[in-house]
Design an enzyme around this catalytic site. Sequence first.
Site, PDB file in Angstrom:
ATOM      1  N   TYR A 181     -26.840  -8.623  44.351  1.00  0.00           N
ATOM      2  CA  TYR A 181     -27.872  -7.932  43.588  1.00  0.00           C
ATOM      3  C   TYR A 181     -27.663  -6.428  43.616  1.00  0.00           C
ATOM      4  O   TYR A 181     -26.828  -5.916  44.376  1.00  0.00           O
ATOM      5  CB  TYR A 181     -29.269  -8.298  44.105  1.00  0.00           C
ATOM      6  CG  TYR A 181     -29.653  -7.655  45.419  1.00  0.00           C
ATOM      7  CD1 TYR A 181     -29.072  -8.060  46.620  1.00  0.00           C
ATOM      8  CD2 TYR A 181     -30.605  -6.632  45.473  1.00  0.00           C
ATOM      9  CE1 TYR A 181     -29.434  -7.469  47.822  1.00  0.00           C
ATOM     10  CE2 TYR A 181     -30.976  -6.039  46.672  1.00  0.00           C
ATOM     11  CZ  TYR A 181     -30.382  -6.455  47.838  1.00  0.00           C
ATOM     12  OH  TYR A 181     -30.738  -5.867  49.024  1.00  0.00           O
TER      13      TYR A 181
ATOM     14  N   LYS B 209     -23.396  -6.724  48.901  1.00  0.00           N
ATOM     15  CA  LYS B 209     -24.850  -6.706  48.726  1.00  0.00           C
ATOM     16  C   LYS B 209     -25.339  -8.092  48.286  1.00  0.00           C
ATOM     17  O   LYS B 209     -25.628  -8.315  47.106  1.00  0.00           O
ATOM     18  CB  LYS B 209     -25.226  -5.616  47.707  1.00  0.00           C
ATOM     19  CG  LYS B 209     -26.679  -5.203  47.757  1.00  0.00           C
ATOM     20  CD  LYS B 209     -26.864  -3.893  47.011  1.00  0.00           C
ATOM     21  CE  LYS B 209     -28.309  -3.562  46.745  1.00  0.00           C
ATOM     22  NZ  LYS B 209     -29.125  -3.417  47.936  1.00  0.00           N
TER      23      LYS B 209
ATOM     24  N   GLU C  95     -28.011   0.378  60.477  1.00  0.00           N
ATOM     25  CA  GLU C  95     -28.734   0.967  59.337  1.00  0.00           C
ATOM     26  C   GLU C  95     -30.168   0.482  59.363  1.00  0.00           C
ATOM     27  O   GLU C  95     -30.555  -0.303  60.237  1.00  0.00           O
ATOM     28  CB  GLU C  95     -28.043   0.597  58.013  1.00  0.00           C
ATOM     29  CG  GLU C  95     -27.919  -0.903  57.792  1.00  0.00           C
ATOM     30  CD  GLU C  95     -27.036  -1.269  56.600  1.00  0.00           C
ATOM     31  OE1 GLU C  95     -27.017  -0.534  55.603  1.00  0.00           O
ATOM     32  OE2 GLU C  95     -26.383  -2.326  56.683  1.00  0.00           O
TER      33      GLU C  95
ATOM     34  N   LEU D 129     -24.120  -1.503  54.541  1.00  0.00           N
ATOM     35  CA  LEU D 129     -23.988  -1.402  53.088  1.00  0.00           C
ATOM     36  C   LEU D 129     -23.569   0.025  52.738  1.00  0.00           C
ATOM     37  O   LEU D 129     -24.078   0.984  53.329  1.00  0.00           O
ATOM     38  CB  LEU D 129     -25.322  -1.723  52.403  1.00  0.00           C
ATOM     39  CG  LEU D 129     -25.193  -1.773  50.885  1.00  0.00           C
ATOM     40  CD1 LEU D 129     -24.509  -3.059  50.442  1.00  0.00           C
ATOM     41  CD2 LEU D 129     -26.536  -1.649  50.204  1.00  0.00           C
TER      42      LEU D 129
HETATM   43  N1  PMP Z   1     -28.563  -0.600  53.524  1.00  0.00           N
HETATM   44  C1  PMP Z   1     -29.139  -1.753  53.204  1.00  0.00           C
HETATM   45  C2  PMP Z   1     -29.057  -2.887  54.166  1.00  0.00           C
HETATM   46  C3  PMP Z   1     -29.830  -1.900  51.975  1.00  0.00           C
HETATM   47  O1  PMP Z   1     -30.399  -3.066  51.652  1.00  0.00           O
HETATM   48  C4  PMP Z   1     -29.919  -0.780  51.109  1.00  0.00           C
HETATM   49  C5  PMP Z   1     -30.682  -0.844  49.816  1.00  0.00           C
HETATM   50  N2  PMP Z   1     -30.293  -1.840  48.993  1.00  0.00           N
HETATM   51  C6  PMP Z   1     -29.291   0.407  51.487  1.00  0.00           C
HETATM   52  C7  PMP Z   1     -28.624   0.471  52.707  1.00  0.00           C
HETATM   53  C8  PMP Z   1     -29.343   1.635  50.610  1.00  0.00           C
HETATM   54  O2  PMP Z   1     -28.455   1.503  49.534  1.00  0.00           O
HETATM   55  P1  PMP Z   1     -28.692   2.277  48.157  1.00  0.00           P
HETATM   56  O3  PMP Z   1     -28.783   3.718  48.485  1.00  0.00           O
HETATM   57  O4  PMP Z   1     -27.489   1.930  47.376  1.00  0.00           O
HETATM   58  O5  PMP Z   1     -29.966   1.725  47.593  1.00  0.00           O
END
Ligand code: PMP
Length: 284
Positions: free
Chosen positions: A34, A148, A180, A205
């Site tokens: 996603y 993701k 994270e 991620l």
């Molecule tokens: N880490 C994780 C585990 C996440 O789910 C997300 C958000 N989807 C992020 C980091 C932040 O990623 P982004 O800045 O691309 O939204």
Amino acid sequence: MSDRIFYVNGSFVPESEAKISVLDRGFLFADGVYEVSAVIDGQLIDNAAHLARLERSLQELDMQAPCSPEEIERIQQRLITENKLVEGVIYLQVTRGAADRDFGFPEHAEPSLVMFTQVKRIVDNPVMDKGIRVISVEDIRWKRRDIKTVGLLAPVLAKQEAKTRGADDAWMVEDGFVTEGSSNNAFIVTAEGTIVTRRLGNEILHGITRHVVLELAAKNDLKVEERNFTIEEAQSAEEAFVTSASLFVMPVVEIDGKRLGTGEPGPLVRQLRDLYLAFARRGL
Ligand code: PMP
């Protein structure tokens, strides 16, 4: 039920008609990926980067793309128009499609693509003034967090534990170091004013917002270190924050019950949030 228009495999339909098969592999195996892109003033923010990460997630899982990135963006634009979305997010999900339940990849399934919008206050997020309080939890996720996927049970449990314990979110810890946030990247600011965040790898991620924030920091002569840090180091940090597409830059003011600094959002996180907002409106 909402009065939004959803996109489901080629059709723009009301929520009551937005349905997919019970045999969809996203539902049965979390065999799907996603993306979430922010929308401000009716404009998609950094969407090309989100669609590039989608392509990568699909490739890593040997999953067929439902259509081109250009076509996905056309669908996103139409949803913004249909739902008169001014500020919020667009969620999109691709799965390996519907096929009789069997672990191996199906031979003839078509990938499925589902998208919908959500209204959210992003720029004037009321939480910004207070910041968020986080707890630490063990990171119990699988080893490919760089992909993701919709397999989000670990963050669901982490966020629920945060809520039960009266906090706003959770930071996940593995082998003594913060990986994270449950759905965001985690940062601290040292006494010397250095911004610290974990380096990229399969353990986290590769956040799209993280990437831009690090670029903005470098452009503005702020010091950045990509390295591991512990909860103890974070608790004695000057400031802390998280980044994500739907939060942009959000201050963290408390970690496992320990207030950081004055307990109020600090100057560096405010500066980074302003820089990010300017980027969102104008680009880099
Ligand atoms: N880490 C994780 C585990 C996440 O789910 C997300 C958000 N989807 C992020 C980091 C932040 O990623 P982004 O800045 O691309 O939204």
